[in-house]
Design a protein around this motif. Structure first.
Motif, PDB file in Angstrom:
ATOM      1  N   GLU A   1      61.336 -40.114 146.273  1.00  0.00           N
ATOM      2  CA  GLU A   1      62.073 -39.015 146.892  1.00  0.00           C
ATOM      3  C   GLU A   1      62.761 -39.476 148.176  1.00  0.00           C
ATOM      4  O   GLU A   1      63.921 -39.131 148.444  1.00  0.00           O
ATOM      5  N   LEU A   2      62.048 -40.268 148.969  1.00  0.00           N
ATOM      6  CA  LEU A   2      62.599 -40.765 150.225  1.00  0.00           C
ATOM      7  C   LEU A   2      63.814 -41.648 149.962  1.00  0.00           C
ATOM      8  O   LEU A   2      64.856 -41.521 150.628  1.00  0.00           O
ATOM      9  N   SER A   3      63.706 -42.519 148.967  1.00  0.00           N
ATOM     10  CA  SER A   3      64.801 -43.429 148.648  1.00  0.00           C
ATOM     11  C   SER A   3      66.026 -42.680 148.130  1.00  0.00           C
ATOM     12  O   SER A   3      67.168 -43.069 148.408  1.00  0.00           O
ATOM     13  N   GLU A   4      65.802 -41.609 147.384  1.00  0.00           N
ATOM     14  CA  GLU A   4      66.930 -40.828 146.875  1.00  0.00           C
ATOM     15  C   GLU A   4      67.754 -40.262 148.026  1.00  0.00           C
ATOM     16  O   GLU A   4      68.983 -40.319 148.014  1.00  0.00           O
ATOM     17  N   ARG A   5      67.089 -39.739 149.043  1.00  0.00           N
ATOM     18  CA  ARG A   5      67.802 -39.188 150.204  1.00  0.00           C
ATOM     19  C   ARG A   5      68.444 -40.303 151.027  1.00  0.00           C
ATOM     20  O   ARG A   5      69.570 -40.170 151.512  1.00  0.00           O
ATOM     21  N   LEU A   6      67.714 -41.400 151.183  1.00  0.00           N
ATOM     22  CA  LEU A   6      68.211 -42.508 151.985  1.00  0.00           C
ATOM     23  C   LEU A   6      69.412 -43.172 151.330  1.00  0.00           C
ATOM     24  O   LEU A   6      70.379 -43.553 152.014  1.00  0.00           O
ATOM     25  N   MET A   7      69.382 -43.294 150.020  1.00  0.00           N
ATOM     26  CA  MET A   7      70.512 -43.884 149.295  1.00  0.00           C
ATOM     27  C   MET A   7      71.783 -43.064 149.507  1.00  0.00           C
ATOM     28  O   MET A   7      72.874 -43.625 149.692  1.00  0.00           O
ATOM     29  N   LYS A   8      71.650 -41.753 149.515  1.00  0.00           N
ATOM     30  CA  LYS A   8      72.817 -40.897 149.736  1.00  0.00           C
ATOM     31  C   LYS A   8      73.368 -41.054 151.149  1.00  0.00           C
ATOM     32  O   LYS A   8      74.575 -40.922 151.376  1.00  0.00           O
ATOM     33  N   ALA A   9      72.481 -41.334 152.098  1.00  0.00           N
ATOM     34  CA  ALA A   9      72.913 -41.439 153.494  1.00  0.00           C
ATOM     35  C   ALA A   9      73.524 -42.798 153.812  1.00  0.00           C
ATOM     36  O   ALA A   9      74.628 -42.886 154.377  1.00  0.00           O
ATOM     37  N   THR A  10      72.838 -43.882 153.440  1.00  0.00           N
ATOM     38  CA  THR A  10      73.286 -45.215 153.871  1.00  0.00           C
ATOM     39  C   THR A  10      73.141 -46.289 152.797  1.00  0.00           C
ATOM     40  O   THR A  10      73.396 -47.470 153.079  1.00  0.00           O
ATOM     41  N   GLY A  11      72.701 -45.938 151.603  1.00  0.00           N
ATOM     42  CA  GLY A  11      72.564 -46.936 150.553  1.00  0.00           C
ATOM     43  C   GLY A  11      71.289 -47.749 150.607  1.00  0.00           C
ATOM     44  O   GLY A  11      71.156 -48.743 149.891  1.00  0.00           O
ATOM     45  N   TRP A  12      70.325 -47.330 151.423  1.00  0.00           N
ATOM     46  CA  TRP A  12      69.042 -48.031 151.520  1.00  0.00           C
ATOM     47  C   TRP A  12      68.008 -47.371 150.609  1.00  0.00           C
ATOM     48  O   TRP A  12      68.151 -46.212 150.213  1.00  0.00           O
ATOM     49  N   GLN A  13      66.966 -48.120 150.295  1.00  0.00           N
ATOM     50  CA  GLN A  13      65.811 -47.570 149.593  1.00  0.00           C
ATOM     51  C   GLN A  13      64.539 -48.181 150.160  1.00  0.00           C
ATOM     52  O   GLN A  13      64.582 -49.224 150.820  1.00  0.00           O
ATOM     53  N   VAL A  14      63.421 -47.532 149.922  1.00  0.00           N
ATOM     54  CA  VAL A  14      62.114 -47.999 150.380  1.00  0.00           C
ATOM     55  C   VAL A  14      61.329 -48.472 149.166  1.00  0.00           C
ATOM     56  O   VAL A  14      61.227 -47.745 148.170  1.00  0.00           O
ATOM     57  N   VAL A  15      60.781 -49.688 149.237  1.00  0.00           N
ATOM     58  CA  VAL A  15      60.007 -50.232 148.125  1.00  0.00           C
ATOM     59  C   VAL A  15      58.621 -50.628 148.628  1.00  0.00           C
ATOM     60  O   VAL A  15      58.473 -51.119 149.750  1.00  0.00           O
ATOM     61  N   ALA A  16      57.620 -50.407 147.796  1.00  0.00           N
ATOM     62  CA  ALA A  16      56.242 -50.728 148.169  1.00  0.00           C
ATOM     63  C   ALA A  16      55.935 -52.195 147.899  1.00  0.00           C
ATOM     64  O   ALA A  16      56.405 -52.777 146.916  1.00  0.00           O
ATOM     65  N   VAL A  17      55.152 -52.796 148.798  1.00  0.00           N
ATOM     66  CA  VAL A  17      54.667 -54.169 148.623  1.00  0.00           C
ATOM     67  C   VAL A  17      53.161 -54.167 148.941  1.00  0.00           C
ATOM     68  O   VAL A  17      52.666 -53.272 149.628  1.00  0.00           O
ATOM     69  N   PRO A  18      52.426 -55.183 148.441  1.00  0.00           N
ATOM     70  CA  PRO A  18      50.971 -55.181 148.623  1.00  0.00           C
ATOM     71  C   PRO A  18      50.511 -55.522 150.026  1.00  0.00           C
ATOM     72  O   PRO A  18      49.332 -55.403 150.350  1.00  0.00           O
ATOM     73  N   GLY A  19      51.410 -55.952 150.876  1.00  0.00           N
ATOM     74  CA  GLY A  19      51.066 -56.353 152.242  1.00  0.00           C
ATOM     75  C   GLY A  19      52.190 -57.198 152.797  1.00  0.00           C
ATOM     76  O   GLY A  19      53.357 -57.015 152.437  1.00  0.00           O
ATOM     77  N   LEU A  20      51.854 -58.139 153.657  1.00  0.00           N
ATOM     78  CA  LEU A  20      52.870 -59.024 154.207  1.00  0.00           C
ATOM     79  C   LEU A  20      53.461 -59.900 153.108  1.00  0.00           C
ATOM     80  O   LEU A  20      52.746 -60.323 152.196  1.00  0.00           O
ATOM     81  N   VAL A  21      54.742 -60.153 153.188  1.00  0.00           N
ATOM     82  CA  VAL A  21      55.438 -60.947 152.162  1.00  0.00           C
ATOM     83  C   VAL A  21      56.058 -62.176 152.823  1.00  0.00           C
ATOM     84  O   VAL A  21      56.264 -62.201 154.040  1.00  0.00           O
TER      85      VAL A  21
END
Length: 288
Positions: free
Chosen positions: A71-91
């Motif tokens: 849901e957060l990514s859907e709104r963010l994509m409309k605003a600036t083209g960004w999305q939030v993705v989950a990761v298991p920790g530091l990458v």
């Protein structure tokens, strides 16, 4: 977001992403988010840059419970083209830079326990999402984050990641911005911390110094306590301009062999907004 692991852990995709599994959060975990959110939302207005509060509203992050990344990514994509993705920790650094360069912000999906409410070593979902994501709805800051990711990929090939990491630390994590009624907070490491939100602006101990790219890249930073110096940018537009227009290759070359600047230092040519007493750091050192 660097980690010593070189390959994704079991269950992660090649780009280190994992499902958020939002439905698995417990009532206690949602309650922890709500507690942290309420505490910060009550004290940040007037202290944080207005664009941060605008982002909270635009992304509907004011609704109770841990945000659903889809849901957060859907709104963010409309605003600036960004999305939030989950990761298991530091990458690994390069994975982190590649995600930023492609307008993907990586976030841990776990939330701190009551025992960690005021401090934890590895960033959790509250730091990553509450601290970072609201400003990704601001077009200029969103462009800066992408430019930083692209710069990180270049720095990786030049052996200059440590220098560039200082730029991220002193802007994205612990940055202040000049405002007509005094400096405001925007760094995620500050705005997600109740105590440092007060310390960074109100305490006499830390230095508050005008942003200078080369100076900042020579300056050490604290990973174990409050910062002893904060850098104050003039505007997001100026920060983006300097990042995009600077040829970092000769800058890195010029910094090779230069001595690091200590965290508490004030230099003769610094633009000093506040010359800190360093009382807090000295007291902690004596106590240790």
């Amino acid at each position: 977001m660097a980690t010593e692991l070189q390959f994704p852990p079991e269950g992660a995709a090649d780009d280190w992403t994992i499902p958020q599994d939002w439905q698995r959060y417990t009532a206690a975990e949602h309650g922890m988010w709500d507690h942290l959110f309420a505490r910060q939302a009550a004290m940040l207005p007037g202290r944080v840059v207005p664009e941060f509060m605008d982002g909270l509203d635009m992304l509907r992050m004011t609704k109770p419970g841990i945000p659903d990344f889809d849901e957060l990514s859907e709104r963010l994509m409309k605003a600036t083209g960004w999305q939030v993705v989950a990761v298991p920790g530091l990458v690994p650094d390069r994975v982190f830079f590649e995600h930023l360069a492609n307008r993907r912000f990586v976030a841990g999906r776990f939330i701190r326990t009551p025992e960690q409410i005021d401090y934890l070593q590895e960033p959790d979902i509250f730091h990553d999402v509450f601290g970072h994501v609201p400003l990704l709805a601001h077009p200029v800051f969103a462009d800066y984050m992408q430019a930083y990711g692209e710069g990180g990929l270049r720095a990786d090939g030049m052996g200059a990641i440590d220098r560039l990491a200082r730029l991220y630390w002193y802007t994205v994590e612990f940055g202040l911005i000049r405002h007509e009624d005094g400096p405001k907070l925007y760094g995620a490491g500050i705005v997600s911390s109740y105590a440092e939100s007060l310390f960074a602006l109100d305490d006499a101990s830390p230095n508050r110094i005008g942003f200078d790219l080369e100076r900042l890249m020579r300056t050490k930073y604290r990973i174990d306590d409050y910062q002893q110096s904060y850098f104050v940018i003039d505007s997001f537009e100026d920060l983006l301009r300097q990042t995009v227009e600077t040829d970092f290759a000769p800058l890195y070359a010029g910094l090779e062999g230069s001595e690091d600047i200590e965290v508490e230092a004030i230099l003769p040519d610094d633009r000093v907004y506040h010359h800190g007493t360093q009382d807090y750091a000295r007291a902690k050192k004596i106590a240790a």
